[in-house]
Design an enzyme around this catalytic site. Structure first.
Site, PDB file in Angstrom:
ATOM      1  N   GLY A 148     -11.840   3.372  -6.210  1.00 42.02           N
ATOM      2  CA  GLY A 148     -11.580   3.286  -7.454  1.00 42.02           C
ATOM      3  C   GLY A 148      -9.774   2.950  -7.510  1.00 42.02           C
ATOM      4  O   GLY A 148      -9.269   2.777  -6.435  1.00 42.02           O
ATOM      5  N   LEU A 149      -9.120   3.058  -8.518  1.00 41.16           N
ATOM      6  CA  LEU A 149      -7.754   2.894  -8.724  1.00 41.16           C
ATOM      7  C   LEU A 149      -7.077   4.195  -8.439  1.00 41.16           C
ATOM      8  O   LEU A 149      -6.757   4.913  -9.189  1.00 41.16           O
ATOM      9  CB  LEU A 149      -7.437   2.429 -10.163  1.00 41.16           C
ATOM     10  CG  LEU A 149      -5.910   1.772 -10.342  1.00 41.16           C
ATOM     11  CD1 LEU A 149      -5.692   0.687  -9.540  1.00 41.16           C
ATOM     12  CD2 LEU A 149      -5.942   1.263 -11.810  1.00 41.16           C
ATOM     13  N   HIS A 150      -6.975   4.383  -6.986  1.00 39.64           N
ATOM     14  CA  HIS A 150      -6.583   5.651  -6.580  1.00 39.64           C
ATOM     15  C   HIS A 150      -5.050   5.435  -6.254  1.00 39.64           C
ATOM     16  O   HIS A 150      -4.545   4.340  -6.479  1.00 39.64           O
ATOM     17  CB  HIS A 150      -7.211   6.497  -5.723  1.00 39.64           C
ATOM     18  CG  HIS A 150      -7.394   5.583  -4.009  1.00 39.64           C
ATOM     19  ND1 HIS A 150      -7.080   6.059  -2.869  1.00 39.64           N
ATOM     20  CD2 HIS A 150      -7.905   4.326  -3.946  1.00 39.64           C
ATOM     21  CE1 HIS A 150      -7.384   5.350  -1.989  1.00 39.64           C
ATOM     22  NE2 HIS A 150      -7.673   4.094  -2.768  1.00 39.64           N
ATOM     23  N   ALA A 151      -4.338   6.507  -5.447  1.00 40.14           N
ATOM     24  CA  ALA A 151      -3.159   6.311  -5.172  1.00 40.14           C
ATOM     25  C   ALA A 151      -2.345   4.974  -4.546  1.00 40.14           C
ATOM     26  O   ALA A 151      -1.478   4.460  -5.144  1.00 40.14           O
ATOM     27  CB  ALA A 151      -2.475   7.566  -4.415  1.00 40.14           C
TER      28      ALA A 151
END
Lengths: 89, 539
Positions: A13-16
């Site tokens: 997903g849209l992680h760091a």
């Protein structure tokens, strides 16, 4: 103003790190860029905002861009999402 | 080249660069002042710029060896430029708050927001945010190296002392070893080093004065020796010694996997002490007969709200599944007022090791206790779970804890949730009164497990973290062994069994004594298991 919806394709997903790449790309443009997931919205310049969207794998996000270079910005960001933020081998 | 002496807390040899960790908690007062906003803004910008440079340096250093891992620092830099965060800080400055406090609180607020997300990975980023916050605070307050540790390369941690929450923040895969000024053989650092199987020397006076960041170090855990700035020749000699040691323990591991006939008539179970699901692999590798002590504290520390039932259920289920039918003894929450747990509001106690802790705390925080029991029971169908209550002093505590357990069981049954109806329930024997009354207590439990570290501390009335009292750490003193014997004998008379799960269980010298006293199970860090199996084999 242009709006497009995208599905987050990379596994985590849209992680760091993806969010960092996203912000870095968004900042190259002058237009206002907003990312929305459900009722949450965040400026594409705010990494914390993007993380707080909690956009996991398969989440649908809407990107709204308004400004003089909106076309170019959308193209760059669309590419980034399609390439899974360059995050996966 | 200089040599520093301490206590070897975990065997083994390692060579690597030092990483100094000073955990001065950066206390920042919530006070307003009359300083002009403009000046504060300038201080803030300065600090952000310096921190950014600092992080970029980290980035460059890590990138050389770990380009993918280094990417996280890009996110760290962006935190410092985040418009939402900066607005929040600036508006606090406008209200008159100090720079440090505004930074700390704004970062903390964002960290909390992240912690509320469902995604576990994103929740963990709260830790990154706090790391960055500490870096900024360090710059503002002119204190370097504060707060959480960012290990940029595999390093040897050098610190005054490490609390469990400090160590929880360490990236364990990058820790080569530990050197601490405080602590004895049973300190948290020592326990952690054991669990990780990495060398550690504790109780090294003046370590922080004698060692600088990035100094080359050799740690010899066997001899309790730290060599600062070793010569090439010394490094080579230690490298050879290290290889020998590794070969030796590899041979022991091989032997462990062979089925071992025993000369002594009774089979003594050798089980592992674990602190989280990540310790399982090592325990299985060395052929542990199960888990004699699963410390569940890691789930509860360093966070703003208690772990949910689901989260706990997962943590227990994973371990039970991996041990496929071998017993796993889950100890319910064992903490007290010496730990800062934000969501519990524990009173500061004058004497926390004699205060509200272990079962005492669980019985006071009934909801927390019930949630944990429910998670354990639900997980119990995935393997063979046992429940163990810590710090029991009197019979009434067991009776009350069992009543809570029955209540939870009843609720689960009503909901149609399945669990292991025959789950064994035991207690830790670590308070002398429990050992002295073992016979009476045995009627209320299925087993005892003697926690020797605390039993020793309470028997001699000597704080085990006080290095000036290390002479009173005498686990093999007849006073302690007498209590062990009373407990074992009482349990056997009542048809129950007794294990030992403290340091003593893995002590090569003590094992024959413990077996002689009739102990049924020895539980220790995985690293020690092959050695213990060898000793038992030869008995």
């Amino acid at each position: 103003m242009i709006v497009r919806e995208f599905t987050v394709l990379n596994k985590v997903g849209l992680h760091a790190r993806p969010a960092a790449v996203f912000v870095a790309t968004a900042r190259k443009f002058k237009s206002d860029i907003v990312v929305e997931k459900g009722r949450k919205r965040a400026s594409a310049r705010s990494i914390l905002g993007l993380l707080t969207l909690g956009a996991g794998h398969g989440a649908v996000v809407a990107i709204t861009i308004e400004g003089e270079d909106e076309q170019e910005a959308m193209k760059a960001l669309a590419e980034l999402v399609a390439n899974k933020f360059g995050d996966e081998e | 080249m200089k040599e520093l002496r301490g206590v070897g807390a975990s065997t083994g040899i390692v060579v690597g660069p030092a990483k100094i960790c000073q955990y001065a908690e950066l206390e920042v007062a919530e006070a307003k002042d009359e300083l002009p906003f403009k000046d504060k803004l300038e201080t803030l910008r300065d600090a952000l710029e310096k921190t950014t440079n600092d992080i970029r340096q980290s980035y460059a250093r890590v990138e050389a060896t770990n380009p993918k891992g280094a990417k996280i620092f890009e996110a760290h830099v962006l935190f410092l430029q985040d418009p939402t965060l900066l607005e929040r800080i600036e508006s606090m400055l406008r209200e008159g708050y100090g720079v440090a406090y505004s930074v700390k609180r704004s970062f903390e607020e964002s960290a909390r927001q992240l912690e509320q997300l469902e995604d576990g990975y994103l929740r963990e980023r709260a830790g990154d945010l706090r790391d960055v916050s500490e870096r900024v605070l360090g710059t503002i307050l002119h204190r370097s190296k504060t707060g959480a540790v960012l290990l940029l390369e595999p390093s040897i941690i050098v610190a005054s002392d490490l609390t469990p929450s400090d160590t929880a923040r360490l990236d364990r895969s990058s820790v080569l070893g530990f050197v601490t000024e405080k602590g004895g053989a049973t300190s948290h650092t020592a326990i952690l080093a054991e669990a990780l199987g990495i060398p550690a020397v504790v109780g090294v006076k003046n370590a922080l004065r004698e060692i600088r960041d990035e100094d080359e170090l050799i740690i010899d855990g066997r001899q309790g020796l730290v060599i600062v700035g070793p010569e090439e020749e010394t490094i080579r000699a230690y490298a050879r010694r290290r290889e020998e040691l590794e070969r030796e323990s590899a041979t022991l591991r091989e032997n462990a996997t062979l089925t071992r006939p025993r000369r002594s008539s009774k089979k003594v179970e050798v089980t592992a002490n674990i602190g989280s699901p990540r310790d399982v692999e090592k325990a299985l590798q060395v052929g542990a007969d199960g888990v004699g002590l699963y410390r569940t504290e890691f789930l509860f520390l360093d966070r703003d709200c208690p772990p949910s039932e689901e989260e706990q259920f997962e943590a227990y289920r994973i371990v039970l599944e991996q041990f496929s039918g071998k017993p796993v003894t889950i100890r319910t929450l064992d903490i007290g007022g010496d730990k800062e747990i934000r969501y519990l509001n524990l009173d500061k106690e004058l004497n926390p090791s004699l205060g509200v802790r272990g079962i005492r705390l669980c019985l006071e925080h009934r909801d927390l206790f019930k949630t944990q029991l429910r998670a354990v029971l639900r997980a119990s169908t995935y393997g063979r779970a046992r429940i163990m209550y810590p710090m029991v002093a009197v019979r009434e505590e067991i009776v009350e804890a069992r009543a809570v357990l029955e209540e939870v069981k009843k609720e689960l049954t009503e909901n149609g949730t399945t669990f292991d109806k025959g789950i064994e329930v035991g207690i830790m024997v670590e308070v002398p009164s429990a050992a002295l009354n073992a016979e009476e207590l045995a009627d209320h439990v299925d087993f005892f497990s003697i926690g020797t570290n605390d039993l020793v501390q309470y028997t001699f009335a000597a704080d085990r973290t006080n290095e000036n009292l290390s002479y009173l750490y005498q686990p093999q003193n007849s006073a302690v062994l007498g209590l062990v014997k009373m407990t074992v004998d009482a349990s056997h008379r009542r048809g129950k069994w007794t294990g030992v799960c403290g340091e003593l269980a893995g002590d090569a010298e003590a094992i024959p004594t413990l077996v002689g006293l009739g102990v049924d199970e020895l539980s220790m860090s995985s690293q020690k298991i092959p050695f213990a199996q060898k000793i038992l084999f030869e008995l």
